[in-house]
Design a protein around this motif. Sequence first.
Motif, PDB file in Angstrom:
ATOM      1  N   ASP A 122       2.145   3.877   8.567  1.00 58.03           N
ATOM      2  CA  ASP A 122       2.466   4.001   9.986  1.00 58.03           C
ATOM      3  C   ASP A 122       3.030   2.697  10.535  1.00 58.03           C
ATOM      4  O   ASP A 122       4.035   2.692  11.257  1.00 58.03           O
ATOM      5  N   ARG A 123       2.378   1.580  10.170  1.00 59.40           N
ATOM      6  CA  ARG A 123       2.852   0.254  10.600  1.00 59.40           C
ATOM      7  C   ARG A 123       2.328  -0.786   9.624  1.00 59.40           C
ATOM      8  O   ARG A 123       1.120  -1.026   9.562  1.00 59.40           O
ATOM      9  N   ALA A 124       3.216  -1.373   8.865  1.00 56.68           N
ATOM     10  CA  ALA A 124       2.812  -2.309   7.814  1.00 56.68           C
ATOM     11  C   ALA A 124       2.204  -3.574   8.407  1.00 56.68           C
ATOM     12  O   ALA A 124       2.663  -4.068   9.442  1.00 56.68           O
ATOM     13  N   PRO A 125       1.164  -4.125   7.782  1.00 57.70           N
ATOM     14  CA  PRO A 125       0.603  -5.396   8.245  1.00 57.70           C
ATOM     15  C   PRO A 125       1.596  -6.531   8.036  1.00 57.70           C
ATOM     16  O   PRO A 125       2.472  -6.448   7.166  1.00 57.70           O
ATOM     17  N   LEU A 181       0.801  -1.217   0.000  1.00 61.29           N
ATOM     18  CA  LEU A 181       0.000   0.000   0.000  1.00 61.29           C
ATOM     19  C   LEU A 181       0.836   1.270   0.000  1.00 61.29           C
ATOM     20  O   LEU A 181       0.344   2.338  -0.360  1.00 61.29           O
ATOM     21  N   THR A 182       2.094   1.170   0.412  1.00 60.53           N
ATOM     22  CA  THR A 182       2.935   2.357   0.450  1.00 60.53           C
ATOM     23  C   THR A 182       3.521   2.686  -0.914  1.00 60.53           C
ATOM     24  O   THR A 182       4.161   3.737  -1.076  1.00 60.53           O
ATOM     25  N   ASP A 183       3.324   1.809  -1.894  1.00 62.43           N
ATOM     26  CA  ASP A 183       3.766   2.039  -3.265  1.00 62.43           C
ATOM     27  C   ASP A 183       2.591   2.630  -4.050  1.00 62.43           C
ATOM     28  O   ASP A 183       1.551   1.982  -4.190  1.00 62.43           O
ATOM     29  N   ALA A 184       2.737   3.839  -4.556  1.00 60.55           N
ATOM     30  CA  ALA A 184       1.632   4.544  -5.208  1.00 60.55           C
ATOM     31  C   ALA A 184       1.076   3.768  -6.395  1.00 60.55           C
ATOM     32  O   ALA A 184      -0.138   3.740  -6.617  1.00 60.55           O
ATOM     33  N   ARG A 185       1.932   3.119  -7.164  1.00 56.99           N
ATOM     34  CA  ARG A 185       1.466   2.371  -8.332  1.00 56.99           C
ATOM     35  C   ARG A 185       0.657   1.148  -7.914  1.00 56.99           C
ATOM     36  O   ARG A 185      -0.365   0.826  -8.515  1.00 56.99           O
TER      37      ARG A 185
END
Length: 362
Positions: free
Chosen positions: A253-256, A220-224
């Motif tokens: 904030d905190r990756a799953p 989710l932290t990768d825009a693409r």
Amino acid sequence: MGDRPGYVLMDMHQKGEGMVRKAFLNQVAYCQHAGAETTARVVEAILSVLESDTSNALLERIRQWQGAPSADALPLRITGGIHSLHLSGEAPELMPIYRGIPADDQAILTELMIAHEAQLMPWLDGPPQTNEAGRSSNFIAAMLWLAAEGLPAKFECLEIGSSAGINLMLDRYGYSLGGVNVGLPVPVMRFDPEWKGPPPPSQAIEIVSTRGCDIAPVDLTDAREALRLKAYIWPEHTVRFDRMEAAIRAAKDRAPDLVKMNAADFVEQELQQPQDEGVTRLLMHSIVWQYVPEDQQQRITAAMEAGGAKATAEKPLAWVKVEADRTVHRHMLKVRYWPGGEEETQLAWSHPHGAEIEWIAG
């Protein structure tokens, strides 16, 4: 295309002549039933192009689909690709369709599927990623029920088909379920699904850990990658885009805790790990089972039943699923647990995105 037929019952894994058309027609009916008229319109327009004389590599790959088009969610694969072109602004010609303005849908889709053939082709390579935070309400309701059944109210949650892991962050959300409030006072997201029937049991529960797998996990932290996930959201359901943005912020904030692994390997591996006393180990999944190959379904079922045979009151095992019953165009929340509840129990009917829950478990 004239009058639209309703959903036709068929074997989801059926292949061969005529099955692509049936898959698209069923997807139209399914979207309409779920209140997704724009998505139904796009799917219907794609089918009109497929039934025309227009041809290129993309269209021929869809027409001659080698797998089972329904089980593979073929209509939603290509629909997701088309939606991505709209979201990115690369295909302004789609604007009338997505804004509900009358247009020549077949002509628009014909031109688009020719002009963007290379961009759309990769969307056929894998199943849709339908990660929706609203489904967490079902998992929480099931945990309340399991705690009321006498299982330890502390839960170690394992999820297959986690996609981006949005439901693995369910302990960061807040819920109002038929008047029963659960979760953080200041949550990342709050869910208040339309509730029908009696409320679920009011219990104090705790989620001690969450861990999941996916064969193609999304970061989710990768825009693409996030854009790809948004493309699978039905545009009618605008609240889901807000939820996606909230999930993106939470993941940053905190990756799953999410690993790349097939579902059967993951379940077999996790069931071999030590389990603390006083903690319920819970396998959960939503709108995933239809995408799991049959041999893996059998392995997961065998692993769960073998694990259940060894379960004790201090170390129980539970299985919670939210999956489609396509005979009635609805989704069911079902539970099994060991020891004591080996037979599957339906707790509720649920909207596929968690907007509505009809509790039937009492």
